[in-house]
Scaffold this active site. Structure first.
Site, PDB file in Angstrom:
ATOM      1  N   ILE A 225       0.849  -1.151   0.131  1.00  0.00           N
ATOM      2  CA  ILE A 225      -0.123  -0.163   0.047  1.00  0.00           C
ATOM      3  C   ILE A 225       0.843   1.315  -0.261  1.00  0.00           C
ATOM      4  CG2 ILE A 225      -2.048  -1.135   1.226  1.00  0.00           C
ATOM      5  CD1 ILE A 225      -1.026   0.304   3.640  1.00  0.00           C
ATOM      6  N   ALA A 226       2.251   1.006  -0.463  1.00  0.00           N
ATOM      7  CA  ALA A 226       3.054   2.226  -0.184  1.00  0.00           C
ATOM      8  C   ALA A 226       3.095   3.075  -1.373  1.00  0.00           C
ATOM      9  CB  ALA A 226       4.433   1.554   0.244  1.00  0.00           C
ATOM     10  N   ARG A 227       3.941   2.666  -2.546  1.00  0.00           N
ATOM     11  CA  ARG A 227       3.933   3.377  -3.745  1.00  0.00           C
ATOM     12  C   ARG A 227       4.489   2.370  -4.834  1.00  0.00           C
ATOM     13  NH1 ARG A 227       1.604   6.899  -2.492  1.00  0.00           N
ATOM     14  NH2 ARG A 227       1.918   9.219  -2.571  1.00  0.00           N
TER      15      ARG A 227
ATOM     16  N   GLU B 130       1.575   3.195 -12.613  1.00  0.00           N
ATOM     17  CA  GLU B 130       0.061   3.466 -12.545  1.00  0.00           C
ATOM     18  C   GLU B 130      -0.321   4.685 -13.007  1.00  0.00           C
ATOM     19  OE1 GLU B 130      -0.002   3.186  -8.084  1.00  0.00           O
ATOM     20  OE2 GLU B 130      -0.866   5.333  -8.093  1.00  0.00           O
TER      21      GLU B 130
ATOM     22  N   HIS C 283      -5.280   2.282  -6.059  1.00  0.00           N
ATOM     23  CA  HIS C 283      -4.788   3.390  -5.226  1.00  0.00           C
ATOM     24  C   HIS C 283      -5.781   3.897  -4.452  1.00  0.00           C
ATOM     25  CE1 HIS C 283      -1.068   6.125  -4.931  1.00  0.00           C
ATOM     26  NE2 HIS C 283      -1.770   5.925  -3.888  1.00  0.00           N
ATOM     27  N   ILE C 284      -6.470   3.168  -3.417  1.00  0.00           N
ATOM     28  CA  ILE C 284      -7.689   3.815  -2.953  1.00  0.00           C
ATOM     29  C   ILE C 284      -7.678   3.836  -1.444  1.00  0.00           C
ATOM     30  CG2 ILE C 284      -9.520   3.413  -4.808  1.00  0.00           C
ATOM     31  CD1 ILE C 284     -10.254   0.911  -3.285  1.00  0.00           C
TER      32      ILE C 284
END
Ligand code: GLV
Length: 327
Positions: A238-240, A269, A287-288
């Site tokens: 969930i970082a980048r 992305e 990315h939510i």
């Protein structure tokens, strides 16, 4: 007196626009077009401030073309879309939105751990495809979450939130790796123990990545690291995008070198490595992690308040730099 002009680079809540409009002439991209570097540079002409999201890159070429710019407020806690040293040198304040999204993002990190370990989306696709015709003893048998070992790489505020959820809510053993070890008090609160990255990868049942993106953290997880993980382990990012080598991960998932992955962020992305779409054992979300209405509104309002505080009173609420005086 004419109000200073600012740009809101992407569509935003109407209440945030109304808040900003009390202080500024607001040019808002409510059409939500993703602006190219040239379009953003052009649209910033004459603007002293900008509210951006992680999609807009602020670099020295853009800053040179907009010497009037004084602040860019990012509506995100991550700020790898900013060249902060270039902003500091150009006399431009950079700000982000820490704290307001911590718990919401930790909730989502935990949701991905659960969905990945318990094969939630994979089994839903099976059901939706009309393939569920009978019960069977090992159908979508997943990995245990409660009582297992969670390894967190990146133990900032969000990592700590995930650790608390795991340790206190699910009786997990929590190990972590971070640039620096937490204070004994924080470690006790999170019930987390510091280990080397290698030990974490070898022993964790569920690995969660919450490390900020930088040149040093690029491909924190690649083929070598995936090779250290247990074949039953899961990986959540969930970082980048770029923290994981997505091509190497897709290969490892296809070969069942690890059991499954949950990804909210991707290299390049919103495009993603097409190989990831071919493997069933990956949960994919766009990315939510911070996306609840309350939290996204709090992020937008904090970004707006940074613009207002800096441009009207000279100090921002959550600054990332101390800009040099404008030439
Ligand atoms: C989201 O990814 C953020 O950095 O806030």
């Amino acid at each position: 007196m004419k109000k200073p002009a600012i740009l809101v680079a992407r569509a935003i809540f109407p209440e945030t626009l109304a808040h900003l409009s009390q202080h500024f002439e607001v040019d808002s991209n409510q059409a939500d077009d993703v602006l190219s570097a040239a379009e953003l540079t052009q649209r910033l002409q004459g603007k002293v401030g900008a509210l951006t999201t992680g999609s807009e890159r602020i670099d020295s070429a853009l800053l040179q073309a907009n010497p009037q710019l004084k602040i860019v407020a990012n509506m995100a806690v991550g700020f790898n879309n900013f060249d902060v040293p270039a902003m500091t040198a150009a006399g431009v304040l950079a700000s982000n939105t820490p704290d307001v999204l911590t718990e919401t993002t930790a909730d989502f990190g935990f949701a991905l751990v659960m969905a990945t370990a318990r094969r939630v989306t994979e089994s839903e696709h099976f059901l939706r495809a009309g393939k569920w015709t009978k019960w069977s003893y090992d159908m979508f048998a997943g990995a245990e979450v409660h009582g297992s070992t969670m390894g967190i790489i990146g133990m900032g505020r969000i990592g700590q939130g995930i650790a608390r959820r795991g340790a206190l809510g699910f009786g997990m053993k929590v190990i972590y790796h971070n640039r620096s070890q937490l204070s004994p008090q924080l470690e006790a609160e999170c019930k987390a123990s510091y280990v080397s990255k290698e030990e974490l990868l070898k022993t964790a049942d569920h690995v969660v990545l919450v490390v900020p993106y930088s040149a040093e953290s690029h491909h924190t997880i690649g083929a070598k690291e995936l090779g250290l993980m247990k074949p039953t382990a899961t990986l959540v990012n969930i970082a980048r995008g770029g923290i994981v080598d997505d091509a190497a991960l897709a290969k490892a998932l296809a070969a069942r070198q690890i059991a499954a992955a949950g990804l909210d962020v991707f290299e390049g992305e919103p495009a993603l490595n097409p190989e990831l779409l071919k493997v069933p054992n990956v949960v994919l979300t766009p990315h939510i992690a911070s996306s609840t209405i309350q939290t996204r509104l709090a992020m937008a309002q904090l970004a707006a308040d940074n613009l207002i505080a800096y441009l009207t009173k000279g100090s921002a609420l959550t600054p990332l730099n101390q800009p040099q005086a404008k030439a």
